[in-house]
Motif scaffolding. Sequence first.
Motif, PDB file in Angstrom:
ATOM      1  N   ASP A  24      39.933  36.026  54.367  1.00 13.08           N
ATOM      2  CA  ASP A  24      38.664  36.600  53.945  1.00 13.08           C
ATOM      3  C   ASP A  24      38.982  37.924  53.266  1.00 13.08           C
ATOM      4  O   ASP A  24      39.230  38.926  53.939  1.00 13.08           O
ATOM      5  CB  ASP A  24      37.748  36.798  55.145  1.00 13.08           C
ATOM      6  CG  ASP A  24      36.345  37.213  54.742  1.00 13.08           C
ATOM      7  OD1 ASP A  24      35.554  37.596  55.617  1.00 13.08           O
ATOM      8  OD2 ASP A  24      36.033  37.165  53.524  1.00 13.08           O
ATOM      9  N   SER A  27      35.391  42.393  49.965  1.00 12.69           N
ATOM     10  CA  SER A  27      34.251  41.718  49.355  1.00 12.69           C
ATOM     11  C   SER A  27      34.170  41.837  47.841  1.00 12.69           C
ATOM     12  O   SER A  27      33.776  40.908  47.175  1.00 12.69           O
ATOM     13  CB  SER A  27      32.948  42.228  49.979  1.00 12.69           C
ATOM     14  OG  SER A  27      32.824  43.617  49.751  1.00 12.69           O
ATOM     15  N   ASN A  28      34.524  42.949  47.248  1.00 20.26           N
ATOM     16  CA  ASN A  28      34.375  43.084  45.801  1.00 20.26           C
ATOM     17  C   ASN A  28      35.690  42.911  45.047  1.00 20.26           C
ATOM     18  O   ASN A  28      35.803  43.276  43.880  1.00 20.26           O
ATOM     19  CB  ASN A  28      33.742  44.439  45.455  1.00 20.26           C
ATOM     20  CG  ASN A  28      34.595  45.600  45.927  1.00 20.26           C
ATOM     21  OD1 ASN A  28      35.534  45.409  46.692  1.00 20.26           O
ATOM     22  ND2 ASN A  28      34.280  46.794  45.474  1.00 20.26           N
ATOM     23  N   LEU A  30      38.770  40.825  43.261  1.00 17.28           N
ATOM     24  CA  LEU A  30      38.793  39.671  42.374  1.00 17.28           C
ATOM     25  C   LEU A  30      40.146  38.968  42.321  1.00 17.28           C
ATOM     26  O   LEU A  30      40.234  37.852  41.820  1.00 17.28           O
ATOM     27  CB  LEU A  30      38.419  40.107  40.954  1.00 17.28           C
ATOM     28  CG  LEU A  30      37.048  40.764  40.797  1.00 17.28           C
ATOM     29  CD1 LEU A  30      36.862  41.252  39.368  1.00 17.28           C
ATOM     30  CD2 LEU A  30      35.930  39.778  41.174  1.00 17.28           C
ATOM     31  N   TYR A  50      43.277  34.222  40.471  1.00 16.65           N
ATOM     32  CA  TYR A  50      42.173  34.978  39.870  1.00 16.65           C
ATOM     33  C   TYR A  50      41.262  34.038  39.121  1.00 16.65           C
ATOM     34  O   TYR A  50      41.730  33.141  38.410  1.00 16.65           O
ATOM     35  CB  TYR A  50      42.728  36.059  38.921  1.00 16.65           C
ATOM     36  CG  TYR A  50      41.689  36.695  38.035  1.00 16.65           C
ATOM     37  CD1 TYR A  50      41.630  36.411  36.671  1.00 16.65           C
ATOM     38  CD2 TYR A  50      40.751  37.584  38.577  1.00 16.65           C
ATOM     39  CE1 TYR A  50      40.665  36.986  35.864  1.00 16.65           C
ATOM     40  CE2 TYR A  50      39.782  38.162  37.770  1.00 16.65           C
ATOM     41  CZ  TYR A  50      39.746  37.869  36.416  1.00 16.65           C
ATOM     42  OH  TYR A  50      38.787  38.444  35.624  1.00 16.65           O
ATOM     43  N   ASN A  51      39.989  34.236  39.281  1.00 19.55           N
ATOM     44  CA  ASN A  51      38.990  33.469  38.531  1.00 19.55           C
ATOM     45  C   ASN A  51      39.207  31.966  38.665  1.00 19.55           C
ATOM     46  O   ASN A  51      39.087  31.222  37.696  1.00 19.55           O
ATOM     47  CB  ASN A  51      39.039  33.896  37.057  1.00 19.55           C
ATOM     48  CG  ASN A  51      37.785  33.494  36.305  1.00 19.55           C
ATOM     49  OD1 ASN A  51      36.705  33.360  36.901  1.00 19.55           O
ATOM     50  ND2 ASN A  51      37.918  33.282  35.003  1.00 19.55           N
ATOM     51  N   ARG A  69      39.786  28.888  46.336  1.00 21.53           N
ATOM     52  CA  ARG A  69      38.738  29.706  46.934  1.00 21.53           C
ATOM     53  C   ARG A  69      37.414  29.046  46.555  1.00 21.53           C
ATOM     54  O   ARG A  69      36.746  29.483  45.609  1.00 21.53           O
ATOM     55  CB  ARG A  69      38.781  31.148  46.449  1.00 21.53           C
ATOM     56  CG  ARG A  69      37.910  32.042  47.329  1.00 21.53           C
ATOM     57  CD  ARG A  69      37.800  33.442  46.848  1.00 21.53           C
ATOM     58  NE  ARG A  69      37.045  34.242  47.824  1.00 21.53           N
ATOM     59  CZ  ARG A  69      36.328  35.303  47.505  1.00 21.53           C
ATOM     60  NH1 ARG A  69      36.256  35.689  46.254  1.00 21.53           N
ATOM     61  NH2 ARG A  69      35.684  35.971  48.446  1.00 21.53           N
ATOM     62  N   ASP A  71      33.768  28.241  46.062  1.00 22.95           N
ATOM     63  CA  ASP A  71      32.453  28.876  46.137  1.00 22.95           C
ATOM     64  C   ASP A  71      32.493  30.263  46.757  1.00 22.95           C
ATOM     65  O   ASP A  71      31.600  30.634  47.508  1.00 22.95           O
ATOM     66  CB  ASP A  71      31.481  27.996  46.950  1.00 22.95           C
ATOM     67  CG  ASP A  71      31.302  26.634  46.307  1.00 22.95           C
ATOM     68  OD1 ASP A  71      31.168  25.644  47.039  1.00 22.95           O
ATOM     69  OD2 ASP A  71      31.312  26.576  45.061  1.00 22.95           O
ATOM     70  N   GLY A  72      33.524  31.044  46.451  1.00 21.76           N
ATOM     71  CA  GLY A  72      33.590  32.411  46.923  1.00 21.76           C
ATOM     72  C   GLY A  72      33.735  32.574  48.414  1.00 21.76           C
ATOM     73  O   GLY A  72      33.467  33.654  48.944  1.00 21.76           O
ATOM     74  N   SER A  73      34.174  31.534  49.101  1.00 21.55           N
ATOM     75  CA  SER A  73      34.351  31.659  50.546  1.00 21.55           C
ATOM     76  C   SER A  73      35.788  32.108  50.832  1.00 21.55           C
ATOM     77  O   SER A  73      36.309  32.965  50.133  1.00 21.55           O
ATOM     78  CB  SER A  73      34.029  30.334  51.218  1.00 21.55           C
ATOM     79  OG  SER A  73      34.895  29.310  50.736  1.00 21.55           O
ATOM     80  N   SER A  94      44.427  41.230  48.744  1.00 23.38           N
ATOM     81  CA  SER A  94      43.469  41.202  47.639  1.00 23.38           C
ATOM     82  C   SER A  94      43.473  42.554  46.952  1.00 23.38           C
ATOM     83  O   SER A  94      43.914  43.558  47.513  1.00 23.38           O
ATOM     84  CB  SER A  94      42.065  40.848  48.145  1.00 23.38           C
ATOM     85  OG  SER A  94      41.513  41.888  48.938  1.00 23.38           O
TER      86      SER A  94
END
Lengths: 114, 114
Positions: A24, A27-28, A30, A50-51, A69, A71-73, A94
């Motif tokens: 996890d 949060s921000n 990328l 990335y992306n 990753r 759906d952003g989980s 991260s």
Amino acid sequence: GPKVLQIPSHQIIDMGQMVTLNCDPVSNHLYFYWYKQILGQQMEFLVNFYNGKVMEKSKLFKDQFSVERPDGSYFTLKIQPTALEDSAVYFCASSRGANTGQLYFGEGSKLTVL
Amino acid sequence: AQSVTQPDARVTVSEGASLQLRCKYSYSGTPYLFWYVQYPRQGLQLLLKYYSGDPVVQGVNGFEAEFSKSNSSFHLRKASVHWSDSAVYFCVLSASSGSWQLIFGSGTQLTVMP
């Protein structure tokens, strides 16, 4: 400060089984990374993501390894099938920006393959 | 090839004493250099970074490091250590050429005796 969480902290599995290590990230952030550290050895880069894509991977990132990753989980590292030499501590990291070296690391997931 | 060498696996000092942890790197281009610290049961944390400019960079908790191109070194220093500084310290290299990989040294285990 910002934290990267890794689940599980320790997992023991039999050779040939599949394992998924979860991360996890902050949060921000990328950019996401996995590093591998075999006991008594140096930490080594596995992969950067990335992306939705792998940007760079090392020779340690074998065909049995995959990252995603959805759906952003969780940012996950999957090994299928596992081998004895996969026993190590896997660190997730991260970063907000690219290629700055300012990474935030988790505490590591210790994988033991029997 | 890029590499980082930390010649001292373990360093023990008394509280209040000065400290130097050594780091040598090998890289033909312009390096980005970092010191990370790992406290017990925690993830790695960035202590300080060097990209360019003043060769002496300040970090958190009174740590500083000095970059020397002629010696290919990036030694970490602290004037007066505290028992809470006991941790593993990693010298890290990032190539300026656009690679995502961080190259880690093997780490120095610092023990501060009260």
